[in-house]
Design an enzyme around this catalytic site. Structure first.
Site, PDB file in Angstrom:
ATOM      1  N   THR A  52      -1.902  10.085   7.309  1.00  0.00           N
ATOM      2  CA  THR A  52      -1.457  11.419   6.905  1.00  0.00           C
ATOM      3  C   THR A  52      -2.666  12.353   6.842  1.00  0.00           C
ATOM      4  O   THR A  52      -2.654  13.454   7.392  1.00  0.00           O
ATOM      5  CB  THR A  52      -0.793  11.350   5.516  1.00  0.00           C
ATOM      6  N   GLU A  82       0.861  -1.167   0.000  1.00  0.00           N
ATOM      7  CA  GLU A  82       0.000   0.000   0.000  1.00  0.00           C
ATOM      8  C   GLU A  82       0.900   1.220   0.000  1.00  0.00           C
ATOM      9  O   GLU A  82       1.723   1.396   0.909  1.00  0.00           O
ATOM     10  CB  GLU A  82      -0.905   0.019   1.231  1.00  0.00           C
ATOM     11  N   ASP A 124      -9.566   6.386   9.465  1.00  0.00           N
ATOM     12  CA  ASP A 124      -8.153   6.186   9.146  1.00  0.00           C
ATOM     13  C   ASP A 124      -7.359   7.370   9.675  1.00  0.00           C
ATOM     14  O   ASP A 124      -7.452   8.479   9.160  1.00  0.00           O
ATOM     15  CB  ASP A 124      -7.967   6.048   7.631  1.00  0.00           C
ATOM     16  N   GLY A 130       1.175   4.727   0.691  1.00  0.00           N
ATOM     17  CA  GLY A 130       0.502   5.814   1.392  1.00  0.00           C
ATOM     18  C   GLY A 130       1.215   7.130   1.128  1.00  0.00           C
ATOM     19  O   GLY A 130       2.262   7.171   0.477  1.00  0.00           O
ATOM     20  N   ARG A 190       4.377   6.865   3.829  1.00  0.00           N
ATOM     21  CA  ARG A 190       5.303   5.733   3.766  1.00  0.00           C
ATOM     22  C   ARG A 190       4.654   4.563   3.051  1.00  0.00           C
ATOM     23  O   ARG A 190       3.504   4.635   2.619  1.00  0.00           O
ATOM     24  CB  ARG A 190       5.761   5.346   5.176  1.00  0.00           C
ATOM     25  N   LEU A 191       5.425   3.485   2.946  1.00  0.00           N
ATOM     26  CA  LEU A 191       4.932   2.277   2.284  1.00  0.00           C
ATOM     27  C   LEU A 191       4.516   1.269   3.344  1.00  0.00           C
ATOM     28  O   LEU A 191       5.163   1.143   4.384  1.00  0.00           O
ATOM     29  CB  LEU A 191       6.037   1.668   1.411  1.00  0.00           C
ATOM     30  N   ASP A 203      -7.332   3.477  -0.909  1.00  0.00           N
ATOM     31  CA  ASP A 203      -7.043   3.059   0.475  1.00  0.00           C
ATOM     32  C   ASP A 203      -8.318   3.106   1.326  1.00  0.00           C
ATOM     33  O   ASP A 203      -8.589   2.212   2.122  1.00  0.00           O
ATOM     34  CB  ASP A 203      -5.930   3.919   1.103  1.00  0.00           C
ATOM     35  N   TYR A 220     -17.688   7.079  -5.826  1.00  0.00           N
ATOM     36  CA  TYR A 220     -17.471   8.139  -6.806  1.00  0.00           C
ATOM     37  C   TYR A 220     -16.056   7.961  -7.371  1.00  0.00           C
ATOM     38  O   TYR A 220     -15.193   7.375  -6.708  1.00  0.00           O
ATOM     39  CB  TYR A 220     -17.686   9.529  -6.194  1.00  0.00           C
TER      40      TYR A 220
HETATM   41  N1  LIG Z   1       7.267   5.252  12.161  1.00  0.00           N
HETATM   42  C1  LIG Z   1       6.428   6.171  11.671  1.00  0.00           C
HETATM   43  N2  LIG Z   1       6.729   6.810  10.510  1.00  0.00           N
HETATM   44  C2  LIG Z   1       5.880   7.715   9.998  1.00  0.00           C
HETATM   45  N3  LIG Z   1       4.718   8.063  10.569  1.00  0.00           N
HETATM   46  C3  LIG Z   1       4.383   7.464  11.721  1.00  0.00           C
HETATM   47  C4  LIG Z   1       5.205   6.486  12.325  1.00  0.00           C
HETATM   48  N4  LIG Z   1       4.584   6.057  13.442  1.00  0.00           N
HETATM   49  C5  LIG Z   1       3.443   6.751  13.559  1.00  0.00           C
HETATM   50  N5  LIG Z   1       3.315   7.609  12.536  1.00  0.00           N
HETATM   51  C6  LIG Z   1       2.182   8.508  12.347  1.00  0.00           C
HETATM   52  O1  LIG Z   1       1.426   7.978  11.304  1.00  0.00           O
HETATM   53  C7  LIG Z   1       0.812   9.037  10.556  1.00  0.00           C
HETATM   54  C8  LIG Z   1       0.773   8.567   9.141  1.00  0.00           C
HETATM   55  O2  LIG Z   1      -0.016   7.417   9.175  1.00  0.00           O
HETATM   56  P1  LIG Z   1       0.124   6.263   8.116  1.00  0.00           P
HETATM   57  O3  LIG Z   1       1.473   5.696   8.101  1.00  0.00           O
HETATM   58  O4  LIG Z   1      -1.026   5.366   8.366  1.00  0.00           O
HETATM   59  O5  LIG Z   1      -0.124   7.197   6.839  1.00  0.00           O
HETATM   60  P2  LIG Z   1       0.147   6.983   5.318  1.00  0.00           P
HETATM   61  O6  LIG Z   1       1.511   6.487   4.987  1.00  0.00           O
HETATM   62  O7  LIG Z   1      -0.322   8.225   4.645  1.00  0.00           O
HETATM   63  O8  LIG Z   1      -0.780   5.833   5.005  1.00  0.00           O
HETATM   64  P3  LIG Z   1      -2.224   6.018   4.555  1.00  0.00           P
HETATM   65  O9  LIG Z   1      -2.163   6.739   3.226  1.00  0.00           O
HETATM   66  O10 LIG Z   1      -2.658   4.594   4.446  1.00  0.00           O
HETATM   67  O11 LIG Z   1      -2.940   6.790   5.607  1.00  0.00           O
HETATM   68  C9  LIG Z   1       1.622  10.292  10.787  1.00  0.00           C
HETATM   69  O12 LIG Z   1       0.748  11.332  11.210  1.00  0.00           O
HETATM   70  C10 LIG Z   1       2.565   9.921  11.930  1.00  0.00           C
HETATM   71  O13 LIG Z   1       2.352  10.728  13.045  1.00  0.00           O
HETATM   72  C1  LIG Z   2      -7.706  11.030   1.473  1.00  0.00           C
HETATM   73  C2  LIG Z   2      -6.463  10.218   1.192  1.00  0.00           C
HETATM   74  C3  LIG Z   2      -5.271  11.148   0.970  1.00  0.00           C
HETATM   75  C4  LIG Z   2      -6.201   9.348   2.421  1.00  0.00           C
HETATM   76  O1  LIG Z   2      -5.075   8.578   2.243  1.00  0.00           O
HETATM   77  C5  LIG Z   2      -6.682   9.293  -0.033  1.00  0.00           C
HETATM   78  O2  LIG Z   2      -7.702   8.400   0.209  1.00  0.00           O
HETATM   79  C6  LIG Z   2      -6.995  10.076  -1.275  1.00  0.00           C
HETATM   80  O3  LIG Z   2      -6.136  10.625  -1.904  1.00  0.00           O
HETATM   81  N1  LIG Z   2      -8.321  10.110  -1.630  1.00  0.00           N
HETATM   82  C7  LIG Z   2      -8.833  10.753  -2.821  1.00  0.00           C
HETATM   83  C8  LIG Z   2     -10.004  11.623  -2.512  1.00  0.00           C
HETATM   84  C9  LIG Z   2     -11.209  10.954  -1.889  1.00  0.00           C
HETATM   85  O4  LIG Z   2     -11.096   9.881  -1.288  1.00  0.00           O
HETATM   86  O5  LIG Z   2     -12.322  11.505  -2.007  1.00  0.00           O
END
Ligand SMILES: Nc1ncnc2c1ncn2[C@@H]1O[C@H](COP(=O)(O)OP(=O)(O)OP(=O)(O)O)[C@@H](O)[C@H]1O
Ligand SMILES: CC(C)(CO)[C@@H](O)C(=O)NCCC(=O)O
Ligand SMILES: [K+]
Length: 278
Positions: A142, A18, A139, A20, A23-24, A119, A113
């Site tokens: 980020t 996934e 969720d 994100g 991160r990955l 995700d 939509y």
């Molecule tokens: N080791 C880490 N590295 C980065 N972020 C972390 C870590 N541990 C906790 N976090 C928190 O996780 C949040 C990001 O969440 P997550 O990793 O789920 O986001 P993501 O990579 O955008 O994935 P998604 O798009 O699925 O939400 C940040 O706000 C941060 O505070």
């Molecule tokens: C909202 C985020 C950034 C959450 O990771 C992602 O699901 C995204 O880019 N969504 C597109 C917009 C929407 O879900 O309506």
């Protein structure tokens, strides 16, 4: 981190990735069983380019985790299933020979939509298929998102706001005199009415996010009194700990599951042959 053990049966191994915004998120599956899940930073494009040359899963893991220990048995070049909310990254990863990008139209969820994040859709699907619909997924990533579907697996809708980290970062970066507040520094709730800048920022961000979560949960339960609620994302534990203090009844009602997206991916990859959590 890297999967520290390796499966003995190698026929139906697949990797889930996934992508994100921060991160990955990785998972190694053997059939329906999630064998190992781990997070990494985003990889430099130069590393991803080398994935085209991979002949085995061992090659792949060694390229991704050069410092990690090697697997002892040779594993085939397994399929890599990708769910990405970062389009520029999706394109780069397709250089790996056995890549399958999961898209919204592969999900049986109805009423979506076109720009709904994959995700959000997968996490909702994974949660609903595992614990039942109606389902609301929070969720805490980020972005902080709410995504819900009714008993007919029809998208009710949701909401998107900046996640905890993004709120702190924005205040630190876009203002003349606010410091960058790091989240790991405050395991306990800040004072509500703060008398210094750092705690004022913590109070503002945290109490309004918690109030927002409470409000969405209450609105959800008014619509669907038997609706379920699941929470995922990197900030889930922090938020849960705070909720446990402020609104224990809400904290206790939440299904906490970091791997919701992987359960959603498993539903898609394995067809509808899976029931319940592994
Ligand atoms: N080791 C880490 N590295 C980065 N972020 C972390 C870590 N541990 C906790 N976090 C928190 O996780 C949040 C990001 O969440 P997550 O990793 O789920 O986001 P993501 O990579 O955008 O994935 P998604 O798009 O699925 O939400 C940040 O706000 C941060 O505070
Ligand atoms: C909202 C985020 C950034 C959450 O990771 C992602 O699901 C995204 O880019 N969504 C597109 C917009 C929407 O879900 O309506
Ligand atoms: K964006």
């Amino acid at each position: 981190m890297k999967p520290h053990k390796h499966p003995e049966h190698t026929d139906n191994i697949w990797l889930a990735l996934e992508i994100g915004n921060s991160r990955l998120h990785w998972a190694l599956f053997v059939g329906e069983t999630l064998y190992s899940a781990w997070d990494t930073d985003h990889l430099p494009e130069s590393v991803i380019q080398q994935l085209a040359e991979c002949q085995t899963l061992n090659d792949l893991l060694e390229k991704i985790f050069p410092q990690g220990e090697s697997l002892t048995n040779t594993l085939p070049l397994c399929p890599l299933f990708i769910a990405s909310v970062v389009p520029s990254q999706t394109a780069i990863w397709q250089i790996y020979p056995n890549t399958h990008v999961i898209t919204l139209n592969q999900l049986p969820l109805t009423g979506v939509y076109p720009t709904l994040g994959i995700d959000r859709a997968l996490a909702l699907w994974g949660a609903g298929k595992t614990w039942g619909f109606p389902m609301l997924v929070i969720d805490a990533g980020t972005a902080l998102t709410f995504t819900a579907a009714d008993a007919n697996e029809f998208l009710v809708g949701g909401a998107i706001l900046p996640g905890l980290g993004l709120q702190f970062a924005t205040l630190g970066q876009q203002t003349g005199q606010l410091p960058l507040v790091e989240m790991q520094n405050f395991p306990s709730l800040p004072p509500r009415f703060a008398l210094n800048t750092t705690e004022a920022i913590q109070s503002g961000v945290i109490y309004t996010i918690l109030a927002g979560i409470k409000d969405f949960v209450e609105a959800w339960l008014q619509l669907f009194p038997n609706g379920k609620i699941a929470i995922k994302g990197g900030d889930r534990t922090l938020l849960l700990n705070y909720l446990q203090v402020l609104h224990p009844e809400i904290a206790d009602s939440l299904i906490v599951e970091p791997n919701l997206i992987f359960w959603g991916m498993r539903e898609i990859v394995m067809g509808d042959s899976t029931d319940g959590k592994q």
